[in-house]
Design a protein around this motif. Sequence first.
Motif, PDB file in Angstrom:
ATOM      1  N   GLY A 236       0.844  -1.192   0.000  1.00  0.00           N
ATOM      2  CA  GLY A 236       0.000   0.000   0.000  1.00  0.00           C
ATOM      3  C   GLY A 236       0.876   1.237   0.000  1.00  0.00           C
ATOM      4  O   GLY A 236       1.630   1.472   0.944  1.00  0.00           O
ATOM      5  N   ALA A 238       0.973   4.437   0.762  1.00  0.00           N
ATOM      6  CA  ALA A 238       0.269   5.513   1.473  1.00  0.00           C
ATOM      7  C   ALA A 238       1.140   6.760   1.651  1.00  0.00           C
ATOM      8  O   ALA A 238       0.794   7.650   2.415  1.00  0.00           O
ATOM      9  CB  ALA A 238      -0.235   5.019   2.822  1.00  0.00           C
ATOM     10  N   THR A 240       1.578   9.673  -0.205  1.00  0.00           N
ATOM     11  CA  THR A 240       0.958  10.335  -1.355  1.00  0.00           C
ATOM     12  C   THR A 240       1.554  11.726  -1.584  1.00  0.00           C
ATOM     13  O   THR A 240       1.063  12.487  -2.397  1.00  0.00           O
ATOM     14  CB  THR A 240      -0.567  10.458  -1.153  1.00  0.00           C
ATOM     15  OG1 THR A 240      -0.796  11.092   0.095  1.00  0.00           O
ATOM     16  CG2 THR A 240      -1.241   9.113  -1.169  1.00  0.00           C
ATOM     17  N   PRO A 269      -3.816   9.747   2.399  1.00  0.00           N
ATOM     18  CA  PRO A 269      -3.060   8.521   2.659  1.00  0.00           C
ATOM     19  C   PRO A 269      -3.893   7.454   3.373  1.00  0.00           C
ATOM     20  O   PRO A 269      -3.707   6.259   3.141  1.00  0.00           O
ATOM     21  CB  PRO A 269      -1.898   8.975   3.546  1.00  0.00           C
ATOM     22  CG  PRO A 269      -2.257  10.327   4.043  1.00  0.00           C
ATOM     23  CD  PRO A 269      -3.210  10.918   3.062  1.00  0.00           C
ATOM     24  N   VAL A 272      -5.815   5.421   0.818  1.00  0.00           N
ATOM     25  CA  VAL A 272      -4.959   4.476   0.072  1.00  0.00           C
ATOM     26  C   VAL A 272      -4.681   3.252   0.946  1.00  0.00           C
ATOM     27  O   VAL A 272      -4.772   2.107   0.494  1.00  0.00           O
ATOM     28  CB  VAL A 272      -3.624   5.130  -0.350  1.00  0.00           C
ATOM     29  CG1 VAL A 272      -2.736   4.114  -1.063  1.00  0.00           C
ATOM     30  CG2 VAL A 272      -3.863   6.332  -1.240  1.00  0.00           C
ATOM     31  N   ALA A 273      -4.377   3.513   2.217  1.00  0.00           N
ATOM     32  CA  ALA A 273      -4.084   2.414   3.144  1.00  0.00           C
ATOM     33  C   ALA A 273      -5.319   1.518   3.293  1.00  0.00           C
ATOM     34  O   ALA A 273      -5.217   0.286   3.280  1.00  0.00           O
ATOM     35  CB  ALA A 273      -3.657   2.979   4.495  1.00  0.00           C
ATOM     36  N   ILE A 290       2.008  -1.539   4.444  1.00  0.00           N
ATOM     37  CA  ILE A 290       1.664  -0.147   4.136  1.00  0.00           C
ATOM     38  C   ILE A 290       2.859   0.763   4.403  1.00  0.00           C
ATOM     39  O   ILE A 290       3.340   0.863   5.529  1.00  0.00           O
ATOM     40  CB  ILE A 290       0.454   0.313   4.982  1.00  0.00           C
ATOM     41  CG1 ILE A 290      -0.753  -0.595   4.696  1.00  0.00           C
ATOM     42  CG2 ILE A 290       0.112   1.770   4.692  1.00  0.00           C
ATOM     43  CD1 ILE A 290      -1.868  -0.458   5.715  1.00  0.00           C
ATOM     44  N   THR A 292       4.336   4.483   4.618  1.00  0.00           N
ATOM     45  CA  THR A 292       3.792   5.824   4.848  1.00  0.00           C
ATOM     46  C   THR A 292       4.842   6.888   4.538  1.00  0.00           C
ATOM     47  O   THR A 292       6.033   6.583   4.420  1.00  0.00           O
ATOM     48  CB  THR A 292       3.329   5.989   6.315  1.00  0.00           C
ATOM     49  OG1 THR A 292       4.459   5.829   7.171  1.00  0.00           O
ATOM     50  CG2 THR A 292       2.253   4.976   6.677  1.00  0.00           C
ATOM     51  N   VAL A 309      -4.443   7.454   9.675  1.00  0.00           N
ATOM     52  CA  VAL A 309      -4.186   6.321   8.772  1.00  0.00           C
ATOM     53  C   VAL A 309      -4.405   5.020   9.544  1.00  0.00           C
ATOM     54  O   VAL A 309      -5.089   4.105   9.077  1.00  0.00           O
ATOM     55  CB  VAL A 309      -2.746   6.371   8.195  1.00  0.00           C
ATOM     56  CG1 VAL A 309      -2.450   5.116   7.377  1.00  0.00           C
ATOM     57  CG2 VAL A 309      -2.551   7.610   7.332  1.00  0.00           C
TER      58      VAL A 309
END
Length: 402
Positions: A236, A238, A240, A269, A272-273, A290, A292, A309
């Motif tokens: 993922g 995340a 962004t 984010p 997305v996660a 994930i 970040t 998140v």
Amino acid sequence: MEIVILAVVIAVVVLGAIGGLVVGSRRRKPLPPPPPTTPDITAPPAEPHVGDEAETPREEPRRTIEEVDLPDGSAPVAVEEPPVVELPPTEIEVPEPTAGRLVRLRARLSRSQNALGKGLLTLLSREHLDEETWEEIEDILLTADVGVQPTQELVERLRERVKVLGTRTPEQLRGLLREELLTLVGTDFDRTVKTEPETTKPGIVMVVGVNGTGKTTTTGKLARVLVADGRSVVLGAADTFRAAAADQLQTWGERVGAYTVRGPEAGDPASVAFDAVKEGKEMGADVVLIDTAGRLHTKTGLMDELGKVKRVVEKHAPLDEVLLVLDATTGQNGLVQARVFAEVVDITGIVLTKLDGTAKGGIVVAVQRELGVPVKLVGLGEGADDLAPFEPEAFVDALIGE
Ligand SMILES: Nc1nc2c(ncn2[C@@H]2O[C@H](COP(=O)(O)OP(=O)(O)OP(=O)(O)O)[C@@H](O)[C@H]2O)c(=O)[nH]1
Ligand SMILES: [Mg+2]
């Protein structure tokens, strides 16, 4: 005489006419078209016209026998091969097995860390261990970022045990130091990276930390470790903040066949996660990792975002691991970061990166003390398989040399 003159005149006129015709026909002839890039080999040969020269004009490409289509079409026709399009290699890498990685990578550690262990051993071997020597031992430990409290504890125990020992052989000293360093590093922690939830798949791991500590690299390397162990992985992206961040992660994923879920640049984010876990579930993946964005622990807004998140992902299921990535070269500042991140997103494990480039391996001890959370993985280089499960014995052996 008149007849002779008439004949001459006629001859001149006829010759002139012939000459003019020839010259004229040359002038009227259009220039041959530029040779086409791909000759139309299927078109029948053009019919000759009056005034055309018998020979093929030199400018036109000569056709070989193979190129000439016979009326019944039985002649071999040279059909141009379509250009071969070079596809990027889709071969998926098979990462190195994870067992014993730290032992394999020990040389990386010892190159930078040896000073700590060797220095301690040399000092402890002195005939007479006076106050000054013990202070030097303390200094070595503090310089290696072991931290004040653990350093004092270690020195106290060493003093005690050396006194009891009386005369010391180098082997005894080494054994003693090994034992005490091991106690300090801790052998009781469960250092396995939790990726197998008890109830439903997938396991969810989130990777956090300040800018540039090695989060994305670690996520990629961890994906490789999991794939090597036969697990299917969804990544993922995340982070962004930058499109390049998602690309970076995706590249890691593609190398081992892990699918990357990404969102729009500057998107949320948390969503997305959330989507990454959702897709991981739908795909039946074993683990969702994930990655970040790097964030300074001092920026409240960014830390709040990280908390969000985590909360949003937890709508699916509790996280199995929240890994805090710390750059070992930053030393004590890592402790401050650790404290703040732990408040926002319960850290469950620490990844200490760039241990290959620092003699400050003592931070392992300090950060575990600070958080009460074990170092689970260590980064020992930029290579794809330079991430190792943290093994206290191998680590201490690297410190004090073989
Ligand atoms: N020597 C060494 N370099 C490392 C290690 N881990 C990561 N790096 C390097 O550190 C740099 C930053 O790594 P990234 O994974 O992009 O860091 P990040 O935390 O994702 O960075 P941001 O997303 O910008 O916050 C890269 O050049 C990595 O190759 C390690 O264990 N050893
Ligand atoms: Mg990153």
